[in-house]
Design an enzyme around this catalytic site. Structure first.
Site, mmCIF file in Angstrom:
data_model
loop_
_atom_site.group_PDB
_atom_site.id
_atom_site.type_symbol
_atom_site.label_atom_id
_atom_site.label_comp_id
_atom_site.label_asym_id
_atom_site.label_seq_id
_atom_site.Cartn_x
_atom_site.Cartn_y
_atom_site.Cartn_z
ATOM 1 N N GLU A 32 40.655 -30.337 13.490
ATOM 2 C CA GLU A 32 41.186 -29.350 12.554
ATOM 3 C C GLU A 32 40.532 -27.987 12.763
ATOM 4 O O GLU A 32 41.181 -26.947 12.657
ATOM 5 C CB GLU A 32 40.956 -29.825 11.114
ATOM 6 N N THR A 84 49.654 -30.638 3.378
ATOM 7 C CA THR A 84 49.645 -29.794 4.573
ATOM 8 C C THR A 84 49.603 -28.305 4.267
ATOM 9 O O THR A 84 49.005 -27.531 5.015
ATOM 10 C CB THR A 84 50.866 -30.136 5.447
ATOM 11 N N HIS A 119 17.048 -13.453 -15.815
ATOM 12 C CA HIS A 119 17.107 -14.660 -14.992
ATOM 13 C C HIS A 119 15.837 -14.786 -14.161
ATOM 14 O O HIS A 119 15.282 -15.884 -14.028
ATOM 15 C CB HIS A 119 18.326 -14.622 -14.070
#
Length: 457
Positions: free
Chosen positions: A12, A166, A287
């Site tokens: 792929e 697909t 943070h």
């Protein structure tokens, strides 16, 4: 039945724009995938050409522990090519929805396609191959046609049925519904091949697992046609964190990511989960304060689990001039010693910053030029690594560019370089250089606007 992971990077992945793997690169990636404990590796489509058949054969021969699978259309010549190339599995595929019959099969009938598929599967079984049959474009195929073709494939001897989304149009609920029905009515192991056109491939994979799918197709970094398929690296982390899978060595993720980036030229964006530059970076003031006290305040898991390091940046960037303007701006290069850079000392010659965020706040790259004039040799740069690509250019003071000699180090190699010379440094590769002799210029271009922030600690 234990969930199995089939990785399709080598097949792929070659459908991604501009990607074609050398056989040796495929073998290197195959071994990395084996070490990562995937179950099946899809190595290619040998029926495309004699060259592809030879590559597939070399890769299959190199497999140490993993099963190999090769693609084939439902025609005898391609079944024979898979057998000659030495695969364990053949992946036969076909489709019978109206668009496929018109565009790809010359208006043949569903019955004609079914017969072709059955013949190909029977031939593959006689050759000793295990058979996966893929219903291409399953997500646009009626259940009646899915059942008709899938059942025929099972009766012909297929060991597993794969449903392919697909064009990537399924939602998780749609995917789960079809997979559950296929498991219950086709009576076969069900595999899914899920494209990411809507960004739902991984979510669909989780829905397919919950519905009873036994094999999920993936690729490293999700590479593949158009927007790719399920990302192996993301899925492996999800399976560990959410499903209790323990067999993937997640600390090897950077190695897999880097290998695919290097061989394909594909660079995932900074926001990519797990492998993106920003995945474990903290910049918000509050943070940062919390993470420095207790890291899991803003982290699901420690970055070391996946071979990464935490980066905490305490300073906010200043507000500069507008960056959305397309107006022509002429920046002013400035002379600056290299000691402002980590792993660098000022060194011989004169160093000029040609472009970075200080020359133009819109810049996405960093460029410097150092001039040498028969200076004393000096080792003035320590080995370091960037998370982006960079380039060295050596140009001597003679008209033809000769006249400058430097030494370049990349990983375990060291080479004396005579100008004119250009050297590409891929992201993730440790490197350095130093001046040896002569007159000329050294230009360094780094594809990041701030040099120090592009460094891997």
């Amino acid at each position: 039945m234990r969930l199995k992971i089939l990785d399709s990077t080598l097949r792929e992945g070659e459908q991604q724009l501009g990607v074609r793997f050398h056989s040796q690169d495929k073998i290197h990636l195959l071994h990395l995938l084996e070490e990562f404990q995937v179950d099946i590796v899809e190595v290619g489509h040998p029926g495309i050409s004699a060259e592809d058949e030879q590559v597939c054969k070399e890769v299959a021969t190199a497999a140490r522990s993993v099963e190999t699978l090769m693609h084939a259309r439902a025609i005898s010549e391609e079944v024979q090519a898979v057998s000659r190339a030495g695969a364990d599995w053949i992946g036969v595929w076909a489709s019978i929805n109206p668009v496929s019959l018109t565009a790809k099969f010359g208006n043949k009938s569903p019955a004609q396609i079914k017969d072709r598929v059955a013949y190909a599967i029977e031939e593959a079984k006689k050759l000793g191959l295990q058979v996966r049959f893929t219903i291409e474009d399953a997500s646009r195929t009626s259940w009646e046609d899915l059942f008709y073709l899938g059942k025929a494939a099972v009766e012909a001897g297929a060991d597993r049925i794969s449903l392919a989304d697909t064009i990537g149009i399924w939602t998780p609920s749609e995917c789960g519904e079809i997979v559950k029905r296929a498991v219950g009515e086709i009576h076969s192991d069900i595999e899914v091949h899920l494209h990411n056109d809507l960004g739902l491939a991984t979510a669909n994979a989780l829905a397919a697992m919950d519905a009873g799918a036994s094999v999920i197709d993936t690729s490293i970094l999700g590479i593949g046609e158009r927007t790719g398929i399920v990302d192996l690296l993301q899925l492996a982390v999800i399976l560990k964190e959410k499903q209790g899978f323990q067999h993937f060595p997640l600390e090897r993720i950077p190695e897999l990511s880097h290998a695919v980036q290097w061989t394909t030229g594909f660079r995932p964006d900074h926001l990519r989960p797990i492998v993106g530059k920003n995945a474990f970076t903290h910049t918000s003031r509050y943070h940062v304060q919390a993470v420095q006290k207790e890291a899991h305040t803003y982290e699901m898991f420690p970055p070391e689990l996946v071979g990464r390091k935490r980066k905490v940046i305490g300073e906010r960037p200043p507000i500069a001039s507008p960056v959305l303007s397309t107006a022509l701006r002429v920046g002013s290069p400035f002379e600056k010693g290299a000691s402002e850079l980590k792993y660098h000392r000022n060194g011989p010659g004169n160093r000029w910053v040609l472009m970075d965020h200080r020359v133009d706040s819109r810049s996405t790259l960093y460029a410097i030029q150092r001039t040498f004039d028969d200076n004393e040799p000096e080792n003035h740069v320590d080995r370091h690594t960037h998370d982006c690509d960079s380039v060295f250019v050596f140009w001597g003071d003679h008209a033809d560019g000769t006249g400058l000699t430097c030494c370049v180090q990349m990983e375990k190699e060291e080479m004396v370089v005579h100008s004119p010379a250009s050297i590409f440094i891929p992201a993730g590769i440790e490197h350095a250089y130093y001046y040896v002799s002569g007159k000329g210029t050294y230009t360094n271009i780094v594809l990041a606007p701030e040099y120090n922030q592009s460094l891997r600690s």
